[in-house]
Design a protein around this motif. Structure first.
Motif, PDB file in Angstrom:
ATOM      1  N   PHE A  99       8.749 -46.652  99.022  1.00  0.00           N
ATOM      2  CA  PHE A  99       7.778 -46.181  99.999  1.00  0.00           C
ATOM      3  C   PHE A  99       6.405 -46.803  99.744  1.00  0.00           C
ATOM      4  O   PHE A  99       5.768 -47.326 100.660  1.00  0.00           O
ATOM      5  N   PHE A 100       5.949 -46.740  98.501  1.00  0.00           N
ATOM      6  CA  PHE A 100       4.607 -47.239  98.226  1.00  0.00           C
ATOM      7  C   PHE A 100       4.516 -48.745  98.461  1.00  0.00           C
ATOM      8  O   PHE A 100       3.521 -49.243  99.000  1.00  0.00           O
ATOM      9  N   ASN A 101       5.554 -49.499  98.076  1.00  0.00           N
ATOM     10  CA  ASN A 101       5.527 -50.943  98.277  1.00  0.00           C
ATOM     11  C   ASN A 101       5.613 -51.315  99.752  1.00  0.00           C
ATOM     12  O   ASN A 101       4.929 -52.236 100.212  1.00  0.00           O
ATOM     13  N   ALA A 102       6.437 -50.622 100.525  1.00  0.00           N
ATOM     14  CA  ALA A 102       6.634 -50.966 101.930  1.00  0.00           C
ATOM     15  C   ALA A 102       5.462 -50.530 102.799  1.00  0.00           C
ATOM     16  O   ALA A 102       5.088 -51.221 103.752  1.00  0.00           O
ATOM     17  N   VAL A 103       4.880 -49.370 102.481  1.00  0.00           N
ATOM     18  CA  VAL A 103       3.821 -48.823 103.329  1.00  0.00           C
ATOM     19  C   VAL A 103       2.435 -49.104 102.761  1.00  0.00           C
ATOM     20  O   VAL A 103       1.513 -49.463 103.493  1.00  0.00           O
ATOM     21  N   GLY A 134       1.432 -51.497  85.206  1.00  0.00           N
ATOM     22  CA  GLY A 134       1.113 -51.079  86.565  1.00  0.00           C
ATOM     23  C   GLY A 134       2.076 -51.680  87.558  1.00  0.00           C
ATOM     24  O   GLY A 134       2.876 -50.976  88.177  1.00  0.00           O
ATOM     25  N   TRP A 135       2.051 -52.999  87.704  1.00  0.00           N
ATOM     26  CA  TRP A 135       2.934 -53.670  88.656  1.00  0.00           C
ATOM     27  C   TRP A 135       4.395 -53.473  88.283  1.00  0.00           C
ATOM     28  O   TRP A 135       5.245 -53.256  89.149  1.00  0.00           O
ATOM     29  N   GLU A 136       4.716 -53.551  87.002  1.00  0.00           N
ATOM     30  CA  GLU A 136       6.099 -53.349  86.584  1.00  0.00           C
ATOM     31  C   GLU A 136       6.552 -51.914  86.865  1.00  0.00           C
ATOM     32  O   GLU A 136       7.728 -51.669  87.158  1.00  0.00           O
ATOM     33  N   ASP A 137       5.623 -50.957  86.799  1.00  0.00           N
ATOM     34  CA  ASP A 137       5.968 -49.570  87.084  1.00  0.00           C
ATOM     35  C   ASP A 137       6.308 -49.365  88.556  1.00  0.00           C
ATOM     36  O   ASP A 137       7.075 -48.458  88.898  1.00  0.00           O
ATOM     37  N   PHE A 138       5.734 -50.188  89.430  1.00  0.00           N
ATOM     38  CA  PHE A 138       6.050 -50.113  90.851  1.00  0.00           C
ATOM     39  C   PHE A 138       7.230 -51.010  91.227  1.00  0.00           C
ATOM     40  O   PHE A 138       7.524 -51.178  92.412  1.00  0.00           O
ATOM     41  N   GLY A 139       7.886 -51.598  90.235  1.00  0.00           N
ATOM     42  CA  GLY A 139       9.094 -52.364  90.490  1.00  0.00           C
ATOM     43  C   GLY A 139       8.861 -53.793  90.936  1.00  0.00           C
ATOM     44  O   GLY A 139       9.767 -54.417  91.504  1.00  0.00           O
ATOM     45  N   TRP A 140       7.670 -54.349  90.690  1.00  0.00           N
ATOM     46  CA  TRP A 140       7.403 -55.725  91.087  1.00  0.00           C
ATOM     47  C   TRP A 140       8.067 -56.712  90.124  1.00  0.00           C
ATOM     48  O   TRP A 140       8.223 -56.432  88.934  1.00  0.00           O
TER      49      TRP A 140
END
Length: 425
Positions: free
Chosen positions: A351-355, A296-302
């Motif tokens: 976008f998802f991480n910033a907003v 999950g988190w790795e998929d969002f680039g964390w």
């Protein structure tokens, strides 16, 4: 049984407003007033029943029986332009520029119990709001926000079981992890900005088991501690932001996501505290939160996050004063959008991480104290402040029919007040 537990935990979480904020990524820097006042230390700092989550081995510091309960009032301030500047040409019903999230006040509960059963065995139970994050742009007139609403909450029920021999304490603590996630947004026609529909599934919930392991060694004025917290598999069924087949193009479209998974990341750390002259205590923790290795988190680039916490306590007998500092580099960063092979996916992640999940704050300044009304009753207070972090992430315009580069600007700061009572028997 599982449904009943979900209902009871949901009632506790209902005390909070639309979203829960955290500080080290999605994890609170500390879960009690004593810990938060000292920058979030607790791996090597004895706090009695309050150690149930930070390091279960240190519940061996209770003299007999101890109960603590309280809560944190969070007041975050988050705003974003979603990549749409204030001078952007928009229809009359829309406005650009910085837009405030309405998720700006909420409460996180905590309660802990610890008991010395024998000279060698201690046990306890506690429930803590452990982590969370979210925004609320449902009423925003800036189309760059996509009217995004996110709400992520984690509440953990922990039963520490601790064995002590001499100065050494070892502990295992089963964890019942309750999670709730809501992600929703509005889809606009990129040519006309007419509403095309919404993506929403309501709140998804899950309960899963994990375990925390703790160790501590106390010799004279020095206390050393270590802790490991297991990763916990969590599935939030039907959440659109976790479904690679249904996410919105071009704003999201994150390919490769594992459907429904947003696991609790593993965590490990060490800590120490030292008492000087019986009145002055200095403490420090170093821990790693494995976002980058977690579904999950790795998929969002964390990325994995290393956190350093420093604290000082002055003990005057019937009262204590505390100050602290906490630093953890943000686990999200501006991902590149120039490589055609990854540009769309990274623009969506940015976008998802910033907003939606702006885990951008890095520094925390803390202070607080305790006052003992009697030997049995004490009041604990803490104030934490996270200075504003302003970030700029690259993405593609949601109001253009072709991939048009934009810059998303997001500001994020936090203040919080924590209060608790400690009873000793």
């Amino acid at each position: 049984m599982k449904k009943s537990l979900k209902l009871s935990v949901a009632v506790a979480l209902a005390l909070s407003s639309t979203a829960v904020y955290a500080t080290n990524g999605v994890n609170l820097i500390g879960n009690t007033a004593k810990s938060r006042a000292m920058g979030g230390v607790g791996i090597g700092m004895p706090f009695g029943a309050d150690n149930g989550l930070s390091n279960p081995a240190l519940i061996s510091s209770v003299e007999a029986t101890e109960v603590s309960f309280g809560g944190t009032l969070f007041m975050p301030s988050v705003s974003t332009d979603g990549g749409i500047p204030s001078n952007a040409p928009l229809p009359p019903t829309f406005t650009g520029g910085m837009t405030d999230s309405e998720a700006d006040t909420f409460i996180v509960p905590e309660v802990g119990f610890a008991m010395k059963a024998t000279d060698n065995f201690y046990w306890g139970i506690g429930m803590w709001g452990a982590s969370g994050l979210g925004v609320d742009y449902r009423n925003a007139t800036n189309p760059g926000t996509a009217n995004l609403v996110t709400n992520y909450q984690i509440l953990q029920l922990i039963v520490p079981l601790t064995y002590k021999t001499g100065g050494l304490s070892l502990s295992v603590a089963p964890v019942v992890n309750y999670g709730a996630l809501d992600t929703q947004w509005t889809m606009y026609n990129p040519n006309t900005l007419a509403v095309m529909g919404t993506q929403s599934a309501g709140v998804s919930q899950d309960i899963a088991l994990g375990a925390n392991l703790g160790a501590a060694y106390q010799t004279g004025a020095l206390t050393l501690g270590a802790v490991y917290k297991s990763s916990i598999k969590m599935e939030y069924e039907d959440q659109p932001a976790l479904n690679a087949d249904e996410v919105l193009e071009p704003m999201f479209g994150i390919t490769g996501a594992t459907n429904w998974r947003l696991d609790v990341p593993a965590e490990y750390g060490i800590g120490a505290s030292y008492v000087i002259g019986g009145k002055h205590t200095i403490a420090a923790d170093v821990k790693n939160i494995a976002y980058g290795d977690t579904k999950g988190w790795e998929d969002f680039g964390w990325d994995n996050q290393t956190v350093i916490a420093l604290g000082y306590q002055f003990d005057a007998g019937n009262y204590q004063l505390r100050v602290g500092y906490n630093y953890g580099k943000a686990p999200i960063e501006n991902l590149g959008v120039t490589d055609p092979a990854t540009a769309q996916a990274n623009a969506s992640r940015n976008f998802f991480n910033a907003v939606g999940f702006p885990a951008t704050v890095e520094q925390h300044i803390t202070l607080g104290g305790s006052y003992q009304f009697t030997k049995q009753l004490g009041l604990d207070l803490a104030f934490t402040y996270a200075p504003e972090e302003s970030v700029t992430y690259d993405s593609f315009s949601p109001t253009s029919p072709t991939p048009t580069p934009i810059e998303i600007n997001t500001d994020h700061s936090q203040t919080a007040v924590t209060a608790g009572l400690t009873f000793k028997f």
